[in-house]
Design a protein around this motif. Structure first.
Motif, PDB file in Angstrom:
ATOM      1  N   THR A 124       0.874  -1.264   0.035  1.00 54.61           N
ATOM      2  CA  THR A 124      -0.022   0.067  -0.172  1.00 54.61           C
ATOM      3  C   THR A 124       0.847   1.275  -0.100  1.00 54.61           C
ATOM      4  OG1 THR A 124      -0.009   0.153   2.371  1.00 54.61           O
ATOM      5  CG2 THR A 124      -1.955  -1.294   1.208  1.00 54.61           C
ATOM      6  N   THR A 125       0.393   2.323  -0.583  1.00 52.47           N
ATOM      7  CA  THR A 125       1.215   3.740  -0.766  1.00 52.47           C
ATOM      8  C   THR A 125       0.688   4.493   0.552  1.00 52.47           C
ATOM      9  OG1 THR A 125       1.584   5.384  -2.151  1.00 52.47           O
ATOM     10  CG2 THR A 125      -0.591   4.431  -2.134  1.00 52.47           C
ATOM     11  N   TYR A 131       2.412   9.300  -8.437  1.00 50.72           N
ATOM     12  CA  TYR A 131       2.011   7.662  -8.751  1.00 50.72           C
ATOM     13  C   TYR A 131       3.042   6.659  -8.309  1.00 50.72           C
ATOM     14  CZ  TYR A 131       1.274   3.306 -11.439  1.00 50.72           C
ATOM     15  OH  TYR A 131       1.196   2.089 -11.885  1.00 50.72           O
ATOM     16  N   LYS A 132       2.819   5.690  -7.774  1.00 51.22           N
ATOM     17  CA  LYS A 132       3.595   4.626  -7.578  1.00 51.22           C
ATOM     18  C   LYS A 132       2.962   3.298  -7.787  1.00 51.22           C
ATOM     19  CE  LYS A 132       6.378   2.972  -3.527  1.00 51.22           C
ATOM     20  NZ  LYS A 132       6.499   3.012  -2.057  1.00 51.22           N
ATOM     21  N   TYR A 133       3.883   2.691  -8.528  1.00 56.49           N
ATOM     22  CA  TYR A 133       3.620   1.307  -9.117  1.00 56.49           C
ATOM     23  C   TYR A 133       3.582   0.392  -7.903  1.00 56.49           C
ATOM     24  CZ  TYR A 133       3.647  -3.100 -11.674  1.00 56.49           C
ATOM     25  OH  TYR A 133       3.161  -4.295 -12.130  1.00 56.49           O
ATOM     26  N   LEU A 134       2.474  -0.174  -7.558  1.00 57.92           N
ATOM     27  CA  LEU A 134       2.555  -1.299  -6.358  1.00 57.92           C
ATOM     28  C   LEU A 134       1.940  -2.444  -6.607  1.00 57.92           C
ATOM     29  CD1 LEU A 134       1.612   1.086  -3.213  1.00 57.92           C
ATOM     30  CD2 LEU A 134       3.939  -0.059  -3.724  1.00 57.92           C
ATOM     31  N   ARG A 164      14.220   1.242   6.215  1.00 61.14           N
ATOM     32  CA  ARG A 164      15.049  -0.141   6.269  1.00 61.14           C
ATOM     33  C   ARG A 164      13.409  -0.959   6.350  1.00 61.14           C
ATOM     34  NH1 ARG A 164      19.986  -1.442   9.768  1.00 61.14           N
ATOM     35  NH2 ARG A 164      18.368  -2.591  10.949  1.00 61.14           N
ATOM     36  N   ALA A 165      12.450  -0.228   5.711  1.00 61.42           N
ATOM     37  CA  ALA A 165      11.160  -1.104   5.642  1.00 61.42           C
ATOM     38  C   ALA A 165      11.020  -1.785   4.143  1.00 61.42           C
ATOM     39  CB  ALA A 165       9.975  -0.414   6.047  1.00 61.42           C
ATOM     40  N   PRO A 166      10.384  -2.819   3.830  1.00 59.37           N
ATOM     41  CA  PRO A 166      10.373  -3.387   2.514  1.00 59.37           C
ATOM     42  C   PRO A 166       9.417  -2.291   1.674  1.00 59.37           C
ATOM     43  CG  PRO A 166       9.758  -4.984   4.007  1.00 59.37           C
ATOM     44  CD  PRO A 166       9.742  -3.821   4.733  1.00 59.37           C
ATOM     45  N   GLU A 167      10.066  -2.024   0.499  1.00 61.34           N
ATOM     46  CA  GLU A 167       9.295  -1.052  -0.402  1.00 61.34           C
ATOM     47  C   GLU A 167       8.949  -1.661  -1.520  1.00 61.34           C
ATOM     48  OE1 GLU A 167      10.446   3.110  -2.969  1.00 61.34           O
ATOM     49  OE2 GLU A 167      11.882   2.228  -1.684  1.00 61.34           O
ATOM     50  N   ARG A 168       9.590  -2.700  -2.185  1.00 64.20           N
ATOM     51  CA  ARG A 168       9.015  -3.659  -3.268  1.00 64.20           C
ATOM     52  C   ARG A 168      10.036  -4.678  -3.533  1.00 64.20           C
ATOM     53  NH1 ARG A 168      12.130   0.634  -5.526  1.00 64.20           N
ATOM     54  NH2 ARG A 168      13.753   0.029  -6.955  1.00 64.20           N
ATOM     55  N   LEU A 169       9.441  -5.845  -4.257  1.00 63.60           N
ATOM     56  CA  LEU A 169      10.280  -6.972  -4.543  1.00 63.60           C
ATOM     57  C   LEU A 169      10.401  -6.991  -5.928  1.00 63.60           C
ATOM     58  CD1 LEU A 169      11.532  -9.376  -3.104  1.00 63.60           C
ATOM     59  CD2 LEU A 169       9.281 -10.578  -3.436  1.00 63.60           C
ATOM     60  N   ASN A 170      11.708  -6.977  -6.245  1.00 61.54           N
ATOM     61  CA  ASN A 170      11.870  -7.087  -7.858  1.00 61.54           C
ATOM     62  C   ASN A 170      12.138  -8.428  -8.083  1.00 61.54           C
ATOM     63  OD1 ASN A 170      11.814  -4.334  -7.960  1.00 61.54           O
ATOM     64  ND2 ASN A 170      14.039  -3.930  -8.040  1.00 61.54           N
TER      65      ASN A 170
END
Length: 527
Positions: A124-125, A131-134, A164-170
């Motif tokens: 979530t944003t 805009y943020k791709y989630l 240091r929190a997860p932002e995304r998983l590539n």
């Protein structure tokens, strides 16, 4: 024969298990390249696909493409492969089970709450100015499943924000990883980018994780799940191409025009009739004119001609019956189903009846469950790392509910029976509250909920002179639930009455009442 270990060594082993070595500084930007990243674009648009996959023929590409490229193409182009991938993604899309446990194996409530917050921060944003791709957790799991089937392995890199929190998983293409084994059994890898060809060392990236599916133990390089289907798909495509060519020649009725050459020569001009070379040229020209006039002729148009031309129809009785390839197609379809590790019922070719279809559905659902295993492995690594960055030493274990083809309304009786049995086990203390809630609700108990394990809140079932209620309550032996009827309830007509226990009446009035009840019961049991 026992193994003797002194106390000092044992304490050292336990101390080593509890020690955690975390990076001094968590990386805040991606190290590996994704499949679409190109550092030389510089703010330009990503290359737009041509979307002309429908024109590709596997017969033309199998010599120049490798198996990895062919599988990526077949996932979108071939009907059998795309249907199988879609079926696997649909069946394996079940709810995740997140279990956070301490190093001693007990459930960690605080760690579970922290993991849920980490998942929320990644899916979530909180900044709605841009805009943020989630992606949701469900969408992220679907991507990992797709990569598992396409490459036979999943590789990903966790990107952290400044907190240091997860932002995304590539998602990283496992096909771009080059592995090294400097020490036996110890593997490190580098990524060779497809755009620049340079190597990126990922051995020192703590946020890089991998998981394999049905890995060949003799090699570290994975392969796709459906590589065995390439040859059978190519063979079937070749048969279909040949079928198209045959149908153009013999599959449909064709007009046959026979020209009487003697009559044609007799009508030739005199100056041409005496010259053999000019006569052959004139006859060929008349044949071309006749062919062109017939090429645009519709079936409902009349065709007028002299007796020098004889018109007939080729293959007019049974068009398309000259070649029977149904058996060849059936053999190739069977090979495709085996290579795709799917069942005929799943892709719409089931012809063996209901019993076979139910068995095939059960096997396919178990295969879909296996697709979720590497998904749970890689997510467990990702969120265990993210949790430990917060200072916790707990371990995150993520699994998925079993795949099920039956609808929720059909499963409701089984769920009810299972709940009753689990409640009885919970009352006896054979399972704890955590296990009960994870099985029934896929989550731990609510905050402040009373712990019921071993409290004996459920009274044991007393004997009522009937068969065991646990046996009668089973849907296979008692589908109408007659075993859970209260004692003394009237049975439906047509049911076999059990003999009642004869008791001696205490008075004449009681005897008459008992006799009337027996007569009433006998009348109810008759049609």
């Amino acid at each position: 024969m026992g193994l003797l270990v002194d106390t000092k060594t044992s304490m050292g082993i336990l101390a080593g298990l509890k020690n955690l070595v975390l990076p001094k500084r968590a990386p805040q930007q991606a190290t590996a390249f994704t499949g679409t990243f190109n550092p030389y674009l510089g703010g330009q648009y990503l290359p737009v696909p041509a979307f002309r996959d429908h024109l590709n023929d596997i017969q033309d590409l199998r010599q120049s493409y490798n198996s990895q490229q062919l599988q990526q193409l077949l996932f979108r182009q071939d009907p059998d492969v795309s249907a199988t991938v879609n079926a696997y993604l649909t069946m394996a899309d079940t709810d995740p089970l997140i279990y956070v446990k301490k190093q001693d194996g007990t459930f960690d409530y605080d760690g579970h709450n922290t993991v849920m917050q980490l998942i929320q921060s990644m899916t979530t944003t909180s900044n709605y100015t841009t805009y943020k791709y989630l992606m949701s957790l469900r969408g992220l799991c679907e991507r990992i499943r797709y990569m598992v089937m396409l490459r036979g392995a999943a590789a990903s890199e966790l990107v952290l924000n400044k907190f240091r929190a997860p932002e995304r998983l590539n998602m990283i293409d496992a096909h771009t990883l080059w592995w090294m084994e400097d020490t036996a059994g110890v593997y490190t890898c580098k990524q060779r980018t497809t755009t620049t060809g340079q190597f990126i060392d990922l051995s020192k990236t703590p946020t890089f994780f991998t998981a394999f599916y049905r890995q060949d133990p003799l090699t570290i390089y994975p392969d796709g799940c459906f590589v065995s289907a390439i040859n059978t798909l190519a063979a079937r495509q070749q048969v279909i191409n040949d079928l198209y060519r045959i149908m153009q020649s013999t599959g449909y009725p064709r007009i046959d025009i026979a020209v009487v050459e003697e009559s044609l020569i007799k009508n030739a001009p005199a100056n041409i009739r005496n010259d053999s070379q000019s006569l052959r040229t004139w006859v060929a020209a008349r044949m071309t004119d006749l062919t062109n006039s017939m090429a645009s002729l519709r079936a409902d148009q009349p065709f007028a001609h002299t007796d020098s031309v004889a018109v007939s129809i080729l293959n007019d009785k049974k068009p398309g019956m000259a070649v029977d390839i149904s058996q060849v197609i059936a053999v190739l379809n069977g090979q495709n189903q085996a290579a795709l590790k799917t069942m005929a019922t799943v892709i719409g070719r089931g012809e063996s009846g209901t019993n076979t279809a139910s068995v095939e559905a059960n096997i396919f659902s178990k295969n879909a469950d296996q697709i979720n295993r590497p998904v749970g492995d890689i997510l467990s690594q990702v969120f265990t790392y993210a949790l430990r960055l917060t200072g916790s030493a707990s371990i995150v274990e993520i699994s998925f509910k079993p795949a099920e083809m039956r609808s929720w309304s059909e499963l409701e009786p089984q769920v009810t029976l299972r709940q009753a049995r689990l409640l009885e086990l919970l009352s006896l203390g054979l399972i704890d509250d955590i296990e009960f809630h994870m099985i029934m609700f896929s989550r731990p108990p609510l905050k402040g909920a009373k712990m019921l394990s071993g409290t004996g809140f459920m009274q044991p079932t007393t004997s009522t002179g009937r068969p065991d209620a646990a046996v009668q309550d089973h849907t296979n032996t008692d589908p109408l639930g007659r075993g859970i009827q209260p004692a003394g309830a009237k049975q439906a007509k047509g049911m076999v009455k059990s003999k009642s226990v004869q008791t001696k009446p205490k008075s004449v009035k009681a005897a008459l009442t008992l006799l009337l009840n027996q007569i009433d019961d006998e009348n109810d049991g008759c049609d």
